[in-house]
Design an enzyme around this catalytic site. Structure first.
Site, mmCIF file in Angstrom:
data_model
loop_
_atom_site.group_PDB
_atom_site.id
_atom_site.type_symbol
_atom_site.label_atom_id
_atom_site.label_comp_id
_atom_site.label_asym_id
_atom_site.label_seq_id
_atom_site.Cartn_x
_atom_site.Cartn_y
_atom_site.Cartn_z
ATOM 1 N N TYR A 57 0.875 -1.265 0.063
ATOM 2 C CA TYR A 57 0.153 0.008 -0.031
ATOM 3 C C TYR A 57 1.037 1.288 0.139
ATOM 4 O O TYR A 57 0.597 2.294 -0.558
ATOM 5 C CB TYR A 57 -1.085 -0.105 1.163
ATOM 6 C CG TYR A 57 -2.001 1.044 1.235
ATOM 7 C CD1 TYR A 57 -3.096 0.847 0.388
ATOM 8 C CD2 TYR A 57 -1.567 2.364 1.668
ATOM 9 C CE1 TYR A 57 -3.961 2.018 0.194
ATOM 10 C CE2 TYR A 57 -2.678 3.340 1.524
ATOM 11 C CZ TYR A 57 -4.006 3.287 0.660
ATOM 12 O OH TYR A 57 -4.727 4.209 0.805
ATOM 13 N N PHE A 60 -8.135 20.682 -24.996
ATOM 14 C CA PHE A 60 -8.418 19.422 -25.168
ATOM 15 C C PHE A 60 -9.619 19.072 -24.038
ATOM 16 O O PHE A 60 -9.605 19.761 -23.281
ATOM 17 C CB PHE A 60 -6.994 18.415 -24.565
ATOM 18 C CG PHE A 60 -7.312 17.013 -24.772
ATOM 19 C CD1 PHE A 60 -7.418 16.626 -25.963
ATOM 20 C CD2 PHE A 60 -7.555 16.239 -23.818
ATOM 21 C CE1 PHE A 60 -8.137 15.099 -26.288
ATOM 22 C CE2 PHE A 60 -8.246 15.085 -23.733
ATOM 23 C CZ PHE A 60 -8.053 14.466 -24.985
ATOM 24 N N THR A 61 -10.440 18.004 -24.461
ATOM 25 C CA THR A 61 -11.450 17.818 -23.914
ATOM 26 C C THR A 61 -11.517 17.826 -22.470
ATOM 27 O O THR A 61 -12.261 18.606 -21.752
ATOM 28 C CB THR A 61 -12.232 16.456 -24.559
ATOM 29 O OG1 THR A 61 -11.151 15.461 -24.279
ATOM 30 C CG2 THR A 61 -12.587 16.632 -26.089
ATOM 31 N N ASP A 121 1.277 19.946 -21.021
ATOM 32 C CA ASP A 121 0.554 18.737 -21.022
ATOM 33 C C ASP A 121 1.709 17.639 -21.838
ATOM 34 O O ASP A 121 1.668 17.890 -22.917
ATOM 35 C CB ASP A 121 -0.916 18.904 -21.686
ATOM 36 C CG ASP A 121 -1.471 17.426 -22.102
ATOM 37 O OD1 ASP A 121 -0.802 16.383 -21.930
ATOM 38 O OD2 ASP A 121 -2.544 17.445 -22.197
ATOM 39 N N LYS A 160 -0.201 7.054 -23.354
ATOM 40 C CA LYS A 160 0.308 7.485 -24.586
ATOM 41 C C LYS A 160 1.732 7.207 -24.906
ATOM 42 O O LYS A 160 2.311 5.903 -24.996
ATOM 43 C CB LYS A 160 -0.349 8.973 -25.397
ATOM 44 C CG LYS A 160 -1.783 9.145 -25.276
ATOM 45 C CD LYS A 160 -2.464 9.196 -24.217
ATOM 46 C CE LYS A 160 -3.672 9.643 -24.479
ATOM 47 N NZ LYS A 160 -4.802 9.777 -23.198
ATOM 48 N N ARG A 207 -13.623 14.148 -33.955
ATOM 49 C CA ARG A 207 -12.882 15.230 -33.205
ATOM 50 C C ARG A 207 -13.496 16.464 -33.893
ATOM 51 O O ARG A 207 -12.752 17.230 -34.585
ATOM 52 C CB ARG A 207 -11.548 15.035 -33.279
ATOM 53 C CG ARG A 207 -11.014 14.081 -32.868
ATOM 54 C CD ARG A 207 -10.592 14.120 -31.110
ATOM 55 N NE ARG A 207 -11.678 13.887 -30.136
ATOM 56 C CZ ARG A 207 -11.705 13.659 -29.137
ATOM 57 N NH1 ARG A 207 -10.493 13.445 -28.362
ATOM 58 N NH2 ARG A 207 -12.712 13.469 -28.319
ATOM 59 N N PHE A 254 -19.008 13.306 -26.151
ATOM 60 C CA PHE A 254 -18.739 12.524 -27.319
ATOM 61 C C PHE A 254 -18.393 11.140 -26.938
ATOM 62 O O PHE A 254 -18.637 10.051 -27.806
ATOM 63 C CB PHE A 254 -17.329 13.016 -28.131
ATOM 64 C CG PHE A 254 -16.425 13.310 -27.301
ATOM 65 C CD1 PHE A 254 -16.169 14.256 -26.157
ATOM 66 C CD2 PHE A 254 -15.401 12.155 -26.555
ATOM 67 C CE1 PHE A 254 -15.174 14.391 -25.259
ATOM 68 C CE2 PHE A 254 -14.275 12.027 -25.771
ATOM 69 C CZ PHE A 254 -14.165 13.465 -25.077
HETATM 70 O O1 PLI Z 1 -6.948 9.852 -20.987
HETATM 71 P P1 PLI Z 1 -6.317 10.206 -19.866
HETATM 72 O O2 PLI Z 1 -7.013 10.758 -18.620
HETATM 73 O O3 PLI Z 1 -5.068 9.471 -19.480
HETATM 74 O O4 PLI Z 1 -5.238 11.678 -20.441
HETATM 75 C C1 PLI Z 1 -6.238 12.867 -20.708
HETATM 76 C C2 PLI Z 1 -5.531 13.500 -21.825
HETATM 77 C C3 PLI Z 1 -4.887 14.591 -21.596
HETATM 78 N N1 PLI Z 1 -4.152 15.505 -22.528
HETATM 79 C C4 PLI Z 1 -4.147 14.981 -23.697
HETATM 80 C C5 PLI Z 1 -3.307 15.682 -24.864
HETATM 81 C C6 PLI Z 1 -4.665 13.729 -24.051
HETATM 82 O O5 PLI Z 1 -4.738 13.318 -25.465
HETATM 83 C C7 PLI Z 1 -5.461 13.064 -23.137
HETATM 84 C C8 PLI Z 1 -6.074 11.814 -23.549
HETATM 85 N N2 PLI Z 1 -6.423 11.473 -24.915
HETATM 86 C C9 PLI Z 1 -7.308 10.586 -25.081
HETATM 87 C C10 PLI Z 1 -7.922 9.576 -24.284
HETATM 88 C C11 PLI Z 1 -7.174 10.361 -26.630
HETATM 89 O O6 PLI Z 1 -7.976 9.471 -27.342
HETATM 90 O O7 PLI Z 1 -6.492 11.316 -27.504
#
Ligand code: PLI
Length: 469
Positions: A84, A136-137, A227, A270, A394, A461
């Site tokens: 933990y 970004f969303t 970011d 990513k 998008r 979306f």
């Molecule tokens: O999906 P998260 O919560 O791990 O990360 C959010 C996020 C933040 N910044 C940017 C630039 C992103 O592209 C992003 C998440 N993107 C997704 C899920 C995508 O499909 O692009």
């Protein structure tokens, strides 16, 4: 041997390249018929997020959490220290982030939006403004939920799919200066800079622009929060396109990017080659202390933040692999391969080709479908119907509604994203995808628009439903 019988004379000017890995484990894919796909997309309300993944052939919905991990990462999964508190995997992760990203303090989170939540709660007061190089969303939603207003300060070229500007993620410095003049620096808790810019088409920011923003921010005492989700991909573009960076490694350039900023939010799903994970990194101790207070409320203890020990180990190792020049060249090379094919065939796409995806320009694809009939949403559905390839809207659906007026936000870019997961698909999958896009383009005149029949309150979306007009 005469000149024209020598096979070497037939070599292309640019020799072929291949990925710096080979396949060790495979996951079978299900093939579907057009009738099955018609049923599936209607049931999913023409929203590719609502399809079951087993009904998808080639899944280009996202590059988020969809990477293939290496044998070294999988070996690391077996070394998970599931304590933990004080898991040794956290310390490995902390070490990797410090070494390659250069920030002092690291707070682990379950994924990127967990870090965005903590950051926004910590820094944004109601009435504040947060300038950024395109929204970004999830990032903007967290800023708004904390009472802030996002202000777009990206260069105008970013909103033009045809502009060949090599750094469409650059900041419009005059727009930033004018915002500071209008609202005052004390109303700007930080500048939110993305590298690369997802919603602009995976477009990079140049070091020159970063430095200029840094100088202006310092003059006014404003922080910059990066970011860093796809910052490694951005570093590669700087290496390839910006003067003076040809002989620097991607890892060196990544450090230079981060050194221009005061902290970062990160979705490890990513660049960092893992299926789950993220972090918030900061250089100021007082902010770090506050983030440590908040992480235990929303994510988990400050040494796991919602991740298992094994996930932190996989991410620590993924970071090391992600900054290797060979890896990133092949990763972006695959995206460019798809883009080059579509450009050659005259399909309208965002130029230049981005780092993580090829973005189809739905406005030019379906000029007869007005934006309030969701052309990009329809294009993603048509692509799925044609071949089982899953892409993502998008455009106006992703942009959501203005919280003040309640009206649709109509973005200039109405796009469909063909997002390439890292180390997952072969060149043949990419060829099948390109041919399917071409086939759908050939049928473009017969496509009709959609009407929205269900709309969720936040990030619509993901779960909205549509019917054919
Ligand atoms: O999906 P998260 O919560 O791990 O990360 C959010 C996020 C933040 N910044 C940017 C630039 C992103 O592209 C992003 C998440 N993107 C997704 C899920 C995508 O499909 O692009």
């Amino acid at each position: 041997m005469t000149e024209n019988t020598n096979p070497a004379s037939k070599l292309p000017a640019k020799r072929s390249w291949a990925e710096p890995w080979k396949v060790k484990v495979v996951e079978p894919l299900k093939m579907t018929t057009r009738e099955q796909r018609e049923r599936a997309i209607v049931e999913a309300g023409f929203n590719t997020f609502l399809l079951r993944s087993e009904d998808v052939y080639i899944d280009l919905l996202t590059d988020s959490g969809t990477s293939a991990m290496s044998d070294w990462q999988w070996a690391g999964m077996m070394l998970g220290d599931e304590a933990y508190a004080g898991s040794k995997n956290f310390y490995h992760l902390e070490e990797a982030v410090r070494r390659y990203y250069g920030y002092r303090y690291i707070v682990p989170t379950h994924q990127g939006r967990g870090a965005e939540n903590i950051l926004s709660r910590m820094l944004i007061e109601p009435g504040d403004f947060v300038p950024g190089n395109m929204y970004f969303t999830t990032t903007r939603l967290h800023q708004e939920l904390a009472g802030g207003t996002f202000v777009d300060i990206i260069i105008p070229e970013a909103h033009d799919p045809a502009s060949e500007h090599p750094f469409k993620g650059d900041v419009d410095l005059a727009a930033l200066e004018s915002l500071i003049g209008r609202v005052g620096a004390e109303k700007i808790p930080y500048i939110s800079l993305a590298a690369t810019v997802n919603m602009a088409g995976g477009q990079p920011i140049s070091m020159k622009s970063l430095r200029a923003v840094r100088a202006l921010a310092q003059k006014h005492g404003i922080r910059i929060i990066l970011d860093a989700t796809r910052a490694v991909e951005n570093a590669y573009f700087i290496q390839q396109r910006e003067e003076g960076y040809r002989n620097k490694s991607v890892a060196e350039i990544l450090r230079e990017i981060c050194d221009c900023t005061d902290g970062c939010t990160m979705s490890g799903k990513k660049d960092a080659l893992v299926n789950i994970g993220g972090w918030l990194a900061l250089n100021e101790y007082e902010l770090y202390e506050e983030a440590r207070n908040l992480v235990v409320v929303y994510e988990g203890l400050h040494t796991y933040g919602g991740m298992a020990g094994r996930d932190m180990e996989a991410m620590a190792r993924g970071i090391v692999e992600s900054v290797q020049d060979d890896h990133i060249r092949a990763r972006i090379g695959q995206v460019e391969y798809l883009g080059a094919k579509l450009v050659e065939w005259g399909v309208p796409v965002v130029r230049p080709i981005g780092g993580h995806a090829v973005f189809l320009d739905a406005r030019n694809f379906y000029p007869h479908i007005p934006q309030d009939q969701f052309p990009a949403q329809m294009l993603a559905a048509e692509l799925y119907l044609d071949s089982g390839v899953r892409a993502m809207e998008r455009g106006v659906v992703s942009a959501g509604r203005d919280p003040q007026t309640g009206e649709h936000r109509f973005p200039k870019l109405e796009l469909v994203r063909l997002t390439i997961p890292r180390r997952v698909y072969t060149q043949a999958h990419i060829d099948v995808t390109a041919e399917s896009v071409a086939a759908v383009y050939g049928q473009r005149q017969s496509a009709r628009g959609l009407k929205m029949v269900y709309e969720p309150k936040y990030l619509r979306f993901f779960q909205a439903k549509f019917e054919r007009m």
